[in-house]
Design an enzyme around this catalytic site. Structure first.
Site, PDB file in Angstrom:
ATOM      1  N   ASP A  65      41.686  -7.187   4.266  1.00 56.32           N
ATOM      2  CA  ASP A  65      42.518  -7.788   3.212  1.00 56.32           C
ATOM      3  C   ASP A  65      43.191  -6.739   2.330  1.00 56.32           C
ATOM      4  OD1 ASP A  65      41.516 -10.149   4.133  1.00 56.32           O
ATOM      5  OD2 ASP A  65      40.794 -10.876   2.204  1.00 56.32           O
TER       6      ASP A  65
ATOM      7  N   HIS B 200      38.299  -4.414   3.183  1.00 52.04           N
ATOM      8  CA  HIS B 200      39.562  -4.272   2.446  1.00 52.04           C
ATOM      9  C   HIS B 200      40.232  -2.932   2.761  1.00 52.04           C
ATOM     10  CE1 HIS B 200      37.638  -7.466   0.086  1.00 52.04           C
ATOM     11  NE2 HIS B 200      38.851  -7.802  -0.284  1.00 52.04           N
TER      12      HIS B 200
END
Ligand SMILES: [Zn+2]
Length: 247
Positions: free
Chosen positions: A74, A220
């Site tokens: 992400d 992430h």
């Protein structure tokens, strides 16, 4: 939808019962606050828990064919971190899905192109990923998703069919906006917390003990420990005979 109906009915009937009991003198009217407070707690849980299925149908695991897991990233693209992740994925012949933020894709279109050309999937993670995203109207959420979809299409030539809500939060406005699209909304069932926990060792321990066929792992692009943790995951996968799967 079912959960919301059960919740509303539970609160309603609890209030009726408490009202009847209080009128008969068995308890104080203050007890009526209890189902309201409990109802609110469940509602908040439904909003912040991506797997609650209360507002939006989300995929938080998948049915594997053998030892398969899904790697998801992400908040990119990040010009420093994303290439490190890509190199590792190349080395271990693994694929993942990157949930990119619209405005970051505008700033680093070359990264988006590379990710797509390497055969990884790209999903929408909203245009702004602002702190107030969860308070936006359905119309504004829809505009963010449209904007992001157009950016992905413009850079890669492909229309994305995947969306991951920022912060994993779902609510009625996001649900309403999603009705306009036919996205598959992807959640996760292994949250690394790589944006919170700084120690790669702690992160590795946390993730590896949870991996099983059908797991969807959340990392992430922006987390400094992410490449190190990803490498440990990929080594573990190789040792245990796991492979990656795209959604
Ligand atoms: Zn995010």
């Amino acid at each position: 939808m079912k959960i919301k109906l059960i919740l509303a009915l539970s609160v309603f009937f609890s209030l009726l019962v408490i009202q009847t009991l209080s009128k008969a003198g068995y308890c104080s009217e203050w007890w009526m606050l209890l189902p309201i407070v409990l109802g609110l707690i469940v509602l908040v849980w439904g909003v912040v828990n991506i797997n609650s299925q209360m507002f939006v149908k989300t995929e938080c695991h998948f049915t594997p064919e053998g030892n398969e897991i899904m790697l998801t990233f992400d908040d990119g693209p990040d010009p420093v971190q994303t290439p490190k992740l890509l190199d590792l994925l190349d080395t271990y012949e693994a694929k993942g899905i990157f949930f990119f933020i619209g405005k970051k894709m505008e700033a680093h279109p070359e990264m988006v192109k590379i990710v797509s050309e390497k055969g990884h999937e790209i999903g929408s993670h909203s245009y702004s990923h602002g702190y107030g995203f969860d308070f936006l109207s359905a119309e504004k959420v829809k505009n963010e998703l449209l904007q992001t979809e157009k950016i992905i299409k413009r850079i890669t030539g492909k229309k994305t069919t995947f969306f991951r809500p920022p912060y994993g939060i779902t609510n009625p406005n996001i649900a309403k906006a999603l009705q306009f699209f036919s996205y598959r909304v992807l959640g996760w069932n292994i949250r690394s917390f790589d944006t919170v926990i700084q120690s790669p060792e702690k992160l590795e321990k946390r993730v590896l003990k949870r991996i099983k066929p059908g797991s969807i792992i959340l990392l992430h692009d922006t987390a400094s420990a992410a490449p190190e943790v990803l490498e440990k995951i990929l080594i573990f996968m190789k040792e245990k005979g796991f492979s990656t799967r795209l959604p």
